[in-house]
Design a protein around this motif. Structure first.
Motif, short mmCIF file in Angstrom:
data_model
loop_
_atom_site.label_atom_id
_atom_site.label_comp_id
_atom_site.label_asym_id
_atom_site.label_seq_id
_atom_site.Cartn_x
_atom_site.Cartn_y
_atom_site.Cartn_z
N PRO A 18 -8.05 -6.22 -1.06
CA PRO A 18 -7.01 -5.08 -1.34
C PRO A 18 -6.98 -4.00 -0.37
CG PRO A 18 -8.53 -5.66 -3.45
CD PRO A 18 -8.88 -6.70 -2.23
N ARG A 19 -8.30 -3.85 0.07
CA ARG A 19 -8.32 -2.58 1.11
C ARG A 19 -7.58 -2.89 2.49
NH1 ARG A 19 -13.29 -0.33 -0.92
NH2 ARG A 19 -12.85 1.45 -1.53
N PRO A 20 -7.76 -4.24 2.97
CA PRO A 20 -6.81 -4.34 4.16
C PRO A 20 -5.46 -4.50 3.79
CG PRO A 20 -8.71 -5.95 3.95
CD PRO A 20 -8.63 -5.19 2.89
N ARG A 21 -4.84 -4.90 2.54
CA ARG A 21 -3.57 -4.76 2.26
C ARG A 21 -3.14 -3.28 1.94
NH1 ARG A 21 -5.02 -8.80 -1.37
NH2 ARG A 21 -4.51 -7.49 -3.08
N LEU A 22 -4.13 -2.64 1.51
CA LEU A 22 -3.48 -1.13 1.30
C LEU A 22 -3.40 -0.16 2.58
CD1 LEU A 22 -3.40 0.99 -0.72
CD2 LEU A 22 -5.78 1.60 -0.57
N LEU A 23 -4.24 -0.79 3.50
CA LEU A 23 -4.19 -0.34 5.26
C LEU A 23 -2.71 -0.69 5.64
CD1 LEU A 23 -5.30 0.66 7.83
CD2 LEU A 23 -6.48 -1.55 8.07
N VAL A 24 -2.48 -1.90 5.46
CA VAL A 24 -1.08 -2.16 5.74
C VAL A 24 0.11 -1.29 4.90
CG1 VAL A 24 0.76 -4.07 5.47
CG2 VAL A 24 -1.45 -4.75 6.40
N ALA A 25 0.06 -1.11 3.72
CA ALA A 25 0.64 -0.19 3.05
C ALA A 25 0.81 1.10 3.66
CB ALA A 25 0.27 -0.28 1.54
N ARG A 26 -0.38 1.65 4.00
CA ARG A 26 -0.56 2.80 4.67
C ARG A 26 0.34 2.90 6.07
NH1 ARG A 26 0.47 7.09 6.00
NH2 ARG A 26 -0.74 8.83 6.02
N LEU A 27 0.10 1.95 6.87
CA LEU A 27 1.01 2.01 8.09
C LEU A 27 2.43 1.93 7.89
CD1 LEU A 27 -1.65 -0.18 10.27
CD2 LEU A 27 -1.29 2.23 10.29
N LEU A 28 2.76 0.95 6.89
CA LEU A 28 4.39 0.71 6.76
C LEU A 28 4.83 2.00 6.42
CD1 LEU A 28 4.16 -2.43 4.57
CD2 LEU A 28 5.15 -2.07 7.03
N ILE A 29 4.31 2.88 5.23
CA ILE A 29 5.01 4.15 4.99
C ILE A 29 5.11 5.10 6.22
CG2 ILE A 29 4.54 3.65 2.48
CD1 ILE A 29 2.68 6.14 2.83
N SER A 30 4.34 4.90 7.29
CA SER A 30 4.53 5.82 8.43
C SER A 30 5.60 5.56 9.29
CB SER A 30 3.21 5.85 9.00
OG SER A 30 3.01 4.94 9.95
N MET A 51 8.09 -13.94 18.61
CA MET A 51 7.26 -13.89 17.28
C MET A 51 7.93 -12.77 16.26
SD MET A 51 3.13 -13.21 16.28
CE MET A 51 3.33 -11.46 16.81
N ALA A 52 8.25 -13.38 15.02
CA ALA A 52 8.52 -12.16 14.03
C ALA A 52 7.90 -11.89 12.97
CB ALA A 52 10.07 -12.70 13.43
N VAL A 53 7.64 -10.81 12.69
CA VAL A 53 6.73 -10.41 11.74
C VAL A 53 7.49 -9.65 10.45
CG1 VAL A 53 4.40 -8.98 11.01
CG2 VAL A 53 4.72 -10.05 13.24
N MET A 54 7.46 -10.25 9.34
CA MET A 54 8.08 -9.73 8.05
C MET A 54 7.20 -9.23 7.14
SD MET A 54 10.55 -8.87 5.97
CE MET A 54 12.04 -9.63 6.42
N PHE A 55 7.06 -8.21 6.53
CA PHE A 55 6.20 -7.58 5.31
C PHE A 55 7.30 -7.58 4.24
CE2 PHE A 55 4.29 -5.69 9.23
CZ PHE A 55 2.86 -6.23 9.10
N ARG A 56 6.74 -8.12 2.89
CA ARG A 56 7.32 -7.87 1.76
C ARG A 56 6.44 -6.88 0.86
NH1 ARG A 56 8.50 -13.63 -0.33
NH2 ARG A 56 9.83 -12.61 -1.74
N VAL A 57 7.14 -5.89 0.29
CA VAL A 57 6.62 -4.94 -0.41
C VAL A 57 7.39 -4.81 -1.82
CG1 VAL A 57 5.70 -3.68 1.63
CG2 VAL A 57 7.86 -2.72 0.58
N LEU A 58 8.51 -5.44 -2.04
CA LEU A 58 9.06 -5.22 -3.30
C LEU A 58 8.34 -6.18 -4.15
CD1 LEU A 58 12.80 -5.32 -1.90
CD2 LEU A 58 11.21 -3.30 -2.48
N GLY A 59 7.20 -5.97 -4.61
CA GLY A 59 6.39 -6.84 -5.25
C GLY A 59 4.99 -6.70 -4.80
N PRO A 60 3.89 -7.70 -4.82
CA PRO A 60 2.83 -7.72 -4.19
C PRO A 60 2.86 -7.51 -2.74
CG PRO A 60 2.73 -9.30 -5.70
CD PRO A 60 4.34 -9.04 -5.58
N VAL A 61 2.11 -6.87 -1.97
CA VAL A 61 2.17 -6.90 -0.51
C VAL A 61 1.82 -7.92 0.25
CG1 VAL A 61 1.45 -5.54 1.75
CG2 VAL A 61 1.64 -4.25 -0.50
N GLU A 62 3.01 -8.54 1.06
CA GLU A 62 2.64 -9.82 1.72
C GLU A 62 3.14 -9.64 3.21
OE1 GLU A 62 3.58 -12.71 -2.41
OE2 GLU A 62 5.05 -12.62 -0.56
N ALA A 63 2.66 -10.89 3.87
CA ALA A 63 3.16 -10.64 5.20
C ALA A 63 3.47 -12.30 5.70
CB ALA A 63 2.14 -10.05 6.11
#
Length: 313
Positions: free
Chosen positions: A25-37, A1-13
């Motif tokens: 918005p908050r679950p997507r912001l949570l994903v953003a917080r984990l991505l930048i770590s 299983m491959a998981v791809m996140f897209r952040v060069l625009g709205p946050v998508e998976a």
């Protein structure tokens, strides 16, 4: 299983190429917080502070657990109940992302590999588009925006002399007037199109903006280019691919120089340029006046413009 996140625009998976709904918005912001770590564990306290602007409500931790549960369900649809997650990991004292791909990483890889067109094709808007006002995301957004601008510069450096890029370059120098590499590309392109006076005017405008905003003279690349244009140096007939290579090597240095000027924030002041540069200014004015005179007399009444004899392709 491959998981791809897209952040060069709205946050998508995407899971195996299929888009999934991350929630509000908050679950997507949570994903953003984990991505930048970048795979590091983020503590629950840090997550709550960032999700709620430093003031989490009394039931925030329970809400966070609900977000985590829902995200695991959509990101790992085939995972059996009560089995460990391989995408959204529980690591005391918080959470981390497991193996995944991010379009921002692919953008940087393609750009550094010399494939700017493929890299730029990944952009869908502003990075983390819906979260542009979140303070802790600003450094990452600015890092990606800088990488985007450098990649555009490198692509345009390969098109010096193309009349179709003049408008784009003029828009870029208007948006980034302290970016010396962009002024250089604009001046080179104008010169290659036989617009020597316009090229010199662009360099003069760049000098004025740098002095006014940063209290700096132009860097060596712009000074050398001005001298070369005034002398109609045959080196300006260098093939486009060599120009692009040289420009790519200079871009990072020039960006650092401009950023240093911003950081120091010198007082605005008149900057002495020395006798040689003053003379170049005088010669530039003479060239502009001479060019206007030729234009008024008509193309058959004098020597052809230097740019008309050039073919940079």
């Amino acid at each position: 299983m491959a998981v791809m996140f897209r952040v060069l625009g709205p946050v998508e998976a995407y899971v195996d190429g299929v888009p999934v709904d991350l929630g509000g918005p908050r679950p997507r912001l949570l994903v953003a917080r984990l991505l930048i770590s970048r795979g590091a564990t983020v503590s629950v306290d840090a997550i709550l502070d960032d999700l709620y602007d430093g003031a989490p409500p009394p039931r925030a931790q329970s809400t966070l657990h609900s977000y985590i549960s829902n995200l695991r369900r959509v990101l790992e649809p085939g995972r059996a109940p009560r089995t460990p997650s391989s995408v959204l990991l529980s690591r005391p004292p918080g959470y981390a992302l497991g193996p995944h791909e991010v379009d921002a990483d692919e953008f940087v890889r393609l750009s550094q590999a010399g494939e700017p067109e493929r890299a730029l094709a990944l952009w869908r808007g502003t990075p983390y588009e819906e979260f542009g006002d979140v303070p802790w995301l600003r450094p990452e957004i600015e890092r990606l925006a800088e990488a985007h601008l450098v990649t555009r510069e490198r692509l345009l450096a390969g098109r010096v002399g193309d009349p179709h890029v003049v408008g784009e370059l003029e828009a870029l120098v208007a948006a980034h007037p302290l970016r010396e590499g962009l002024w250089e590309l604009l001046a080179r392109t104008l010169y290659a199109l036989g617009r020597q006076a316009d090229a010199l005017e662009a360099l003069r405008t760049a000098r004025g903006r740098l002095a006014e905003e940063l209290g700096l003279d132009p860097g060596p690349a712009l000074r050398r280019l001005e001298e070369a244009i005034l002398a109609q140096d045959p080196a300006l007939d260098t093939p486009v691919r060599q120009t692009a290579s040289a420009h790519a090597a200079q871009t990072d240095v020039e960006a650092a120089r401009t950023e240093a000027g911003r950081t120091e924030r010198p007082e605005r002041r008149a900057v002495g340029r020395g006798t040689q540069v003053d003379r170049l200014d005088e010669l530039a004015r003479d060239v502009v006046q001479a060019a206007r005179g030729v234009a008024q007399r008509g193309p058959g009444s004098g020597t052809a413009r230097a740019g008309d004899r050039r073919d940079l392709r």
